[in-house]
Design a protein around this motif. Structure first.
Motif, mmCIF file in Angstrom:
data_model
loop_
_atom_site.group_PDB
_atom_site.id
_atom_site.type_symbol
_atom_site.label_atom_id
_atom_site.label_comp_id
_atom_site.label_asym_id
_atom_site.label_seq_id
_atom_site.Cartn_x
_atom_site.Cartn_y
_atom_site.Cartn_z
ATOM 1 N N ASP A 1 0.921 -1.322 -0.103
ATOM 2 C CA ASP A 1 0.009 -0.118 -0.168
ATOM 3 C C ASP A 1 0.928 1.519 0.055
ATOM 4 O O ASP A 1 0.507 2.207 -0.636
ATOM 5 N N LYS A 2 1.930 1.141 0.605
ATOM 6 C CA LYS A 2 2.911 2.324 0.864
ATOM 7 C C LYS A 2 3.365 2.700 -0.415
ATOM 8 O O LYS A 2 3.561 3.744 -0.975
ATOM 9 N N GLN A 3 4.084 1.575 -1.322
ATOM 10 C CA GLN A 3 4.625 1.762 -2.678
ATOM 11 C C GLN A 3 3.532 2.205 -3.681
ATOM 12 O O GLN A 3 3.945 2.778 -4.372
ATOM 13 N N ARG A 4 2.266 1.739 -3.465
ATOM 14 C CA ARG A 4 1.232 1.914 -4.223
ATOM 15 C C ARG A 4 0.917 3.580 -4.142
ATOM 16 O O ARG A 4 0.786 4.183 -5.135
ATOM 17 N N ASP A 5 0.715 3.987 -2.715
ATOM 18 C CA ASP A 5 0.518 5.356 -2.926
ATOM 19 C C ASP A 5 1.737 6.431 -3.456
ATOM 20 O O ASP A 5 1.515 7.482 -3.712
ATOM 21 N N ARG A 6 2.793 5.614 -3.244
ATOM 22 C CA ARG A 6 4.002 6.569 -4.010
ATOM 23 C C ARG A 6 4.012 6.409 -5.583
ATOM 24 O O ARG A 6 4.860 6.949 -6.190
ATOM 25 N N GLU A 7 3.290 5.688 -5.989
ATOM 26 C CA GLU A 7 3.040 5.275 -7.491
ATOM 27 C C GLU A 7 3.981 4.834 -8.085
ATOM 28 O O GLU A 7 4.623 4.847 -9.136
ATOM 29 N N ASP A 8 4.733 3.708 -7.210
ATOM 30 C CA ASP A 8 5.807 2.986 -7.648
ATOM 31 C C ASP A 8 5.272 1.722 -8.171
ATOM 32 O O ASP A 8 4.008 1.173 -7.864
ATOM 33 N N PRO A 9 6.084 0.791 -8.848
ATOM 34 C CA PRO A 9 5.468 -0.480 -9.116
ATOM 35 C C PRO A 9 5.105 -1.437 -7.945
ATOM 36 O O PRO A 9 6.289 -2.186 -7.787
ATOM 37 N N ALA A 10 4.284 -1.328 -7.414
ATOM 38 C CA ALA A 10 4.081 -1.695 -5.781
ATOM 39 C C ALA A 10 4.165 -3.456 -6.050
ATOM 40 O O ALA A 10 4.885 -3.795 -4.952
#
Length: 66
Positions: A20-29
């Motif tokens: 979720d943290k990676q997705r919020d940062r718009e990284d390839p989560a």
């Protein structure tokens, strides 16, 4: 690894928080979560330790103060 990461999201609260943290940062989560799982596996094999959810994801449990 993508399938493993996706499956981990259901059973691992730490993996879910990390994703979720990676997705919020718009990284390839999902890829990032898979990479983290490989790192955890490597650490377990290197130290001959069992996976411990509390240890594996502990440094991602709380957001760092900016």
């Amino acid at each position: 690894m993508q399938n493993q990461a996706f499956a981990a999201l259901r059973v691992s609260p730490g993996a879910r928080r990390y994703y979720d943290k990676q997705r919020d940062r718009e990284d390839p989560a999902l890829r990032q979560a898979g990479n983290r799982l490989v790192g955890i596996l490597h650490g377990c094999l290197k130290t001959r330790a069992h996976n411990d959810e509390a240890i594996a994801w502990s440094h991602h449990a709380h957001p760092h103060a900016a």
